[in-house]
Write a protein that holds these residues in place. Structure first.
Motif, short mmCIF file in Angstrom:
data_model
loop_
_atom_site.label_atom_id
_atom_site.label_comp_id
_atom_site.label_asym_id
_atom_site.label_seq_id
_atom_site.Cartn_x
_atom_site.Cartn_y
_atom_site.Cartn_z
N LEU A 52 49.70 70.29 46.65
CA LEU A 52 50.43 71.55 46.82
C LEU A 52 50.13 72.50 45.66
CD1 LEU A 52 52.60 73.36 48.16
CD2 LEU A 52 54.32 72.07 46.88
N GLY A 53 50.12 71.97 44.45
CA GLY A 53 49.86 72.80 43.28
C GLY A 53 48.48 73.45 43.33
N LEU A 54 47.47 72.70 43.73
CA LEU A 54 46.12 73.26 43.81
C LEU A 54 46.03 74.34 44.88
CD1 LEU A 54 43.19 73.38 42.97
CD2 LEU A 54 42.74 71.39 44.43
N VAL A 55 46.63 74.06 46.05
CA VAL A 55 46.61 75.06 47.13
C VAL A 55 47.29 76.35 46.68
CG1 VAL A 55 47.45 75.62 49.45
CG2 VAL A 55 46.52 73.35 48.97
N MET A 56 48.42 76.24 46.02
CA MET A 56 49.16 77.42 45.59
C MET A 56 48.43 78.18 44.49
SD MET A 56 51.65 78.09 47.38
CE MET A 56 52.29 77.22 48.79
N ALA A 57 47.83 77.45 43.56
CA ALA A 57 47.08 78.12 42.48
C ALA A 57 45.93 78.94 43.07
CB ALA A 57 46.55 77.08 41.49
N GLU A 58 45.21 78.35 44.00
CA GLU A 58 44.10 79.08 44.64
C GLU A 58 44.62 80.28 45.43
OE1 GLU A 58 40.64 75.73 45.40
OE2 GLU A 58 41.89 76.36 47.07
N ALA A 59 45.70 80.09 46.17
CA ALA A 59 46.23 81.16 47.00
C ALA A 59 46.70 82.35 46.15
CB ALA A 59 47.39 80.65 47.85
N LEU A 60 47.35 82.07 45.03
CA LEU A 60 47.83 83.14 44.17
C LEU A 60 46.68 83.89 43.50
CD1 LEU A 60 50.93 81.38 42.58
CD2 LEU A 60 50.96 83.31 44.18
N LEU A 61 45.65 83.16 43.09
CA LEU A 61 44.49 83.82 42.51
C LEU A 61 43.80 84.72 43.52
CD1 LEU A 61 42.93 80.88 40.45
CD2 LEU A 61 43.96 82.96 39.53
N GLU A 62 43.73 84.26 44.76
CA GLU A 62 43.09 85.04 45.82
C GLU A 62 43.91 86.27 46.18
OE1 GLU A 62 40.22 86.13 48.54
OE2 GLU A 62 40.14 84.53 47.01
N ARG A 63 45.22 86.10 46.18
CA ARG A 63 46.11 87.19 46.58
C ARG A 63 46.11 88.33 45.57
NH1 ARG A 63 51.79 87.58 45.28
NH2 ARG A 63 52.84 89.11 46.58
N ASP A 64 46.04 88.01 44.30
CA ASP A 64 46.09 89.05 43.27
C ASP A 64 45.00 88.76 42.23
OD1 ASP A 64 46.65 90.92 41.34
OD2 ASP A 64 48.81 90.53 41.28
N ARG A 65 43.84 89.35 42.43
CA ARG A 65 42.69 89.06 41.58
C ARG A 65 42.82 89.66 40.18
NH1 ARG A 65 38.16 87.28 44.56
NH2 ARG A 65 38.60 87.11 46.79
N ALA A 66 43.76 90.55 39.99
CA ALA A 66 43.92 91.17 38.67
C ALA A 66 45.04 90.55 37.85
CB ALA A 66 44.19 92.67 38.85
N ALA A 67 45.81 89.66 38.44
CA ALA A 67 46.98 89.09 37.75
C ALA A 67 46.56 88.19 36.59
CB ALA A 67 47.83 88.30 38.73
#
Length: 227
Positions: A52-67
């Motif tokens: 779950l942690g890996l999926v969420m980390a990837e999803a958040l990076l993809e969603r906001d590339r400038a964060a």
């Protein structure tokens, strides 16, 4: 192994049909039902937390590339914490198919946040073991979808938010003191008081110390922010 009608229905709600049904059975088996011939879901829970942690980390990076990391971390924590997992478990009615021992069943285990959250992590691991990371990723993103899109910039749990409030005012971190415990051993109720160095305090009662601490922190945070 053939799945029961309830577990087949759960497969539909989950959106994954198991090639190895025994993985799903193990994922929904609580430790209170374990035996020499029946594995419980604790090891799967450990693995599912990481998937779950890996999926969420990837999803958040993809969603906001400038964060930046400081922006991503609280969003991540909001999405993977036990409360979020339990909410998703309720969404697909995981509690209905949990295999629980008599004491857990009698104490309302099918509704307990900790059991639901742990079970959801175990189910994610079961999908991963059954069909690989992409299958697990697809399930997680579908079930968490709107949560990922709407997670707030300042998404923090109440204890973190209260600690930051105190530190910003030069105070020591809050203390959490167990002031009472009631109920039988299989279904205890804990009363926790959250205390700030300036003397302000609020109490809350829940079925686990963690939940009671969060509830007390929520109440105290609301009080101090209200002025």
């Amino acid at each position: 192994m053939k799945l029961s009608g309830e577990l087949k229905a759960f497969e539909g709600r989950l959106g994954h049909k198991f090639a190895e049904p025994e993985l799903l059975v193990r994922a929904v088996t609580h430790s209170s039902m374990s035996s020499p011939n029946r594995d419980d879901n604790q090891r799967l829970e450990f693995l599912g937390d990481r998937v779950l942690g890996l999926v969420m980390a990837e999803a958040l990076l993809e969603r906001d590339r400038a964060a930046q990391e400081g922006q991503l971390a609280p969003r991540f924590n909001a999405l993977v914490r036990k409360e979020a997992c339990a909410d998703v478990a309720r969404q697909i009615d995981l509690g209905k198919v949990l295999k629980l021992g008599r004491s857990e069943m009698m104490s309302g285990g099918r509704r307990k946040q900790a059991l639901l959250g742990d079970g959801m992590e175990a189910v994610i691991a079961a999908v991963y073991r059954d069909a690989g990371f992409e299958a697990a990723r697809e399930v997680v993103l579908r079930l968490w979808g709107k949560r990922i899109e709407s997670v707030k910039e300042d998404a923090r749990d109440a204890k973190t938010a209260l600690q930051e409030w105190a530190q910003a005012r030069g105070q020591m971190p809050p203390e959490y003191v167990e002031t009472a415990r009631s109920g039988p051993d299989h279904a205890p109720q804990f009363t926790i008081e959250a205390r700030l160095a300036d003397g302000q305090a609020e109490s809350a009662t829940a079925g686990s110390k963690r939940q009671a601490e969060q509830a007390a922190a929520t109440a105290l945070l609301a009080r101090v922010e209200a002025g």
